[in-house]
Design a protein around this motif. Structure first.
Motif, PDB file in Angstrom:
ATOM      1  N   VAL A   1      33.339 -11.975   4.117  1.00  0.00           N
ATOM      2  CA  VAL A   1      32.744 -11.148   3.061  1.00  0.00           C
ATOM      3  C   VAL A   1      32.579 -11.973   1.789  1.00  0.00           C
ATOM      4  O   VAL A   1      31.522 -11.943   1.149  1.00  0.00           O
ATOM      5  N   HIS A   2      33.605 -12.719   1.415  1.00  0.00           N
ATOM      6  CA  HIS A   2      33.539 -13.509   0.181  1.00  0.00           C
ATOM      7  C   HIS A   2      32.439 -14.566   0.248  1.00  0.00           C
ATOM      8  O   HIS A   2      31.633 -14.706  -0.679  1.00  0.00           O
ATOM      9  N   GLU A   3      32.391 -15.332   1.330  1.00  0.00           N
ATOM     10  CA  GLU A   3      31.359 -16.368   1.479  1.00  0.00           C
ATOM     11  C   GLU A   3      29.954 -15.761   1.499  1.00  0.00           C
ATOM     12  O   GLU A   3      29.033 -16.288   0.860  1.00  0.00           O
ATOM     13  N   THR A   4      29.792 -14.654   2.211  1.00  0.00           N
ATOM     14  CA  THR A   4      28.481 -14.003   2.290  1.00  0.00           C
ATOM     15  C   THR A   4      28.073 -13.485   0.922  1.00  0.00           C
ATOM     16  O   THR A   4      26.927 -13.651   0.487  1.00  0.00           O
ATOM     17  N   TYR A   5      29.005 -12.866   0.214  1.00  0.00           N
ATOM     18  CA  TYR A   5      28.734 -12.344  -1.131  1.00  0.00           C
ATOM     19  C   TYR A   5      28.300 -13.482  -2.064  1.00  0.00           C
ATOM     20  O   TYR A   5      27.306 -13.347  -2.777  1.00  0.00           O
ATOM     21  N   LEU A   6      29.036 -14.592  -2.061  1.00  0.00           N
ATOM     22  CA  LEU A   6      28.691 -15.710  -2.949  1.00  0.00           C
ATOM     23  C   LEU A   6      27.294 -16.243  -2.644  1.00  0.00           C
ATOM     24  O   LEU A   6      26.523 -16.552  -3.557  1.00  0.00           O
ATOM     25  N   ARG A   7      26.956 -16.323  -1.359  1.00  0.00           N
ATOM     26  CA  ARG A   7      25.642 -16.835  -0.968  1.00  0.00           C
ATOM     27  C   ARG A   7      24.527 -15.883  -1.423  1.00  0.00           C
ATOM     28  O   ARG A   7      23.529 -16.317  -1.981  1.00  0.00           O
ATOM     29  N   VAL A   8      24.686 -14.589  -1.195  1.00  0.00           N
ATOM     30  CA  VAL A   8      23.601 -13.667  -1.553  1.00  0.00           C
ATOM     31  C   VAL A   8      23.565 -13.389  -3.056  1.00  0.00           C
ATOM     32  O   VAL A   8      22.491 -13.180  -3.610  1.00  0.00           O
ATOM     33  N   ALA A   9      24.707 -13.410  -3.721  1.00  0.00           N
ATOM     34  CA  ALA A   9      24.746 -13.100  -5.151  1.00  0.00           C
ATOM     35  C   ALA A   9      23.996 -14.143  -5.973  1.00  0.00           C
ATOM     36  O   ALA A   9      23.421 -13.810  -7.015  1.00  0.00           O
ATOM     37  N   THR A  10      23.973 -15.380  -5.505  1.00  0.00           N
ATOM     38  CA  THR A  10      23.281 -16.426  -6.268  1.00  0.00           C
ATOM     39  C   THR A  10      21.768 -16.310  -6.163  1.00  0.00           C
ATOM     40  O   THR A  10      21.068 -16.830  -7.018  1.00  0.00           O
ATOM     41  N   GLY A  11      21.257 -15.604  -5.166  1.00  0.00           N
ATOM     42  CA  GLY A  11      19.813 -15.498  -5.001  1.00  0.00           C
ATOM     43  C   GLY A  11      19.254 -14.124  -5.310  1.00  0.00           C
ATOM     44  O   GLY A  11      18.119 -13.841  -4.928  1.00  0.00           O
ATOM     45  N   LEU A  12      20.009 -13.301  -5.991  1.00  0.00           N
ATOM     46  CA  LEU A  12      19.532 -11.938  -6.269  1.00  0.00           C
ATOM     47  C   LEU A  12      18.439 -11.938  -7.335  1.00  0.00           C
ATOM     48  O   LEU A  12      18.460 -12.753  -8.259  1.00  0.00           O
ATOM     49  N   PRO A  13      17.507 -11.003  -7.225  1.00  0.00           N
ATOM     50  CA  PRO A  13      16.481 -10.873  -8.263  1.00  0.00           C
ATOM     51  C   PRO A  13      17.112 -10.513  -9.609  1.00  0.00           C
ATOM     52  O   PRO A  13      18.192  -9.906  -9.668  1.00  0.00           O
ATOM     53  N   ALA A  14      16.412 -10.869 -10.686  1.00  0.00           N
ATOM     54  CA  ALA A  14      16.874 -10.519 -12.024  1.00  0.00           C
ATOM     55  C   ALA A  14      17.011  -9.003 -12.126  1.00  0.00           C
ATOM     56  O   ALA A  14      16.237  -8.253 -11.545  1.00  0.00           O
ATOM     57  N   GLY A  15      18.016  -8.582 -12.827  1.00  0.00           N
ATOM     58  CA  GLY A  15      18.230  -7.152 -13.046  1.00  0.00           C
ATOM     59  C   GLY A  15      19.170  -6.508 -12.051  1.00  0.00           C
ATOM     60  O   GLY A  15      19.559  -5.358 -12.224  1.00  0.00           O
ATOM     61  N   ILE A  16      19.544  -7.224 -11.009  1.00  0.00           N
ATOM     62  CA  ILE A  16      20.526  -6.682 -10.065  1.00  0.00           C
ATOM     63  C   ILE A  16      21.880  -7.292 -10.400  1.00  0.00           C
ATOM     64  O   ILE A  16      22.032  -8.512 -10.445  1.00  0.00           O
ATOM     65  N   HIS A  17      22.822  -6.426 -10.655  1.00  0.00           N
ATOM     66  CA  HIS A  17      24.151  -6.850 -11.108  1.00  0.00           C
ATOM     67  C   HIS A  17      25.157  -6.657  -9.971  1.00  0.00           C
ATOM     68  O   HIS A  17      25.517  -5.525  -9.648  1.00  0.00           O
ATOM     69  N   PRO A  18      25.584  -7.787  -9.376  1.00  0.00           N
ATOM     70  CA  PRO A  18      26.508  -7.682  -8.243  1.00  0.00           C
ATOM     71  C   PRO A  18      27.966  -7.607  -8.686  1.00  0.00           C
ATOM     72  O   PRO A  18      28.336  -8.090  -9.762  1.00  0.00           O
ATOM     73  N   GLU A  19      28.763  -6.976  -7.845  1.00  0.00           N
ATOM     74  CA  GLU A  19      30.207  -6.986  -8.048  1.00  0.00           C
ATOM     75  C   GLU A  19      30.874  -7.015  -6.681  1.00  0.00           C
ATOM     76  O   GLU A  19      30.348  -6.493  -5.705  1.00  0.00           O
ATOM     77  N   LEU A  20      32.017  -7.658  -6.649  1.00  0.00           N
ATOM     78  CA  LEU A  20      32.786  -7.787  -5.417  1.00  0.00           C
ATOM     79  C   LEU A  20      34.205  -7.322  -5.682  1.00  0.00           C
ATOM     80  O   LEU A  20      34.815  -7.718  -6.677  1.00  0.00           O
TER      81      LEU A  20
END
Length: 170
Positions: free
Chosen positions: A9-28
């Protein structure tokens, strides 16, 4: 094989969080572990990526994307339109968004192959069907909560290897 869902989960989150469109605010949020499951690591990773992709597509104007990992014990069976999840210990991966949301009718059909709330040129409707297939093959469950204008939360339950050991030892 025995895998650490926290690492996946952590590795997947880090990978997808870096490529998110502007305006999407991720949290883990990762609850206390261990989060050991017997699973195909690539399929677990793919299921999480599919849920995140769906969440991002539901928020074309931005919003909040939350990924949560925790353990829970079901005292009673959880009955969903797709599976009956027996009582027991589970590792739960939840992906929530503040996007468009779905009607109750759309939620009821969400895991059906080739059903999609997206235009035909955007998706083929196999994403949640494949996630369903993953959790069913791993003796887990999927639960979807959504309402129009209120976003969507999808929870994957995979049997908790450590919880199974604890329950069996009693």
């Amino acid at each position: 094989v025995l895998v650490d869902a926290d690492t996946i989960v952590h590795e997947t989150y880090l990978r997808v969080a870096t490529g998110l469109p502007a305006g999407i605010h991720p949290e883990l949020e990762r609850g206390p572990g261990p989060h050991a499951v017997i699973a195909d690591a690539a399929q677990l990773r793919g299921a999480i990526e599919e849920l995140v992709t769906n969440a991002v597509e539901a928020m074309p104007d931005g919003g909040r994307l939350a990924v949560r990992l925790h353990r829970e014990t079901l005292a009673h069976a959880l009955v969903t339109p797709w599976l009956v999840v027996p009582p027991g210990a589970y590792v739960v991966v939840a992906v929530a968004d503040s996007g468009r949301g779905m009607t109750a009718d759309a939620v009821a059909l969400a895991c059906d192959p080739f059903h999609s709330t997206k235009p035909a040129h955007v998706g083929g409707g196999l994403g949640l069907a494949s996630v369903h297939g993953f959790v069913a093959a791993h003796h887990g469950g999927i639960a979807i909560e959504s309402a129009p204008g209120e976003g969507t939360r999808v929870r994957l339950q995979v049997p908790d290897f450590n919880g199974t050991l604890r329950v069996s030892a009693l």
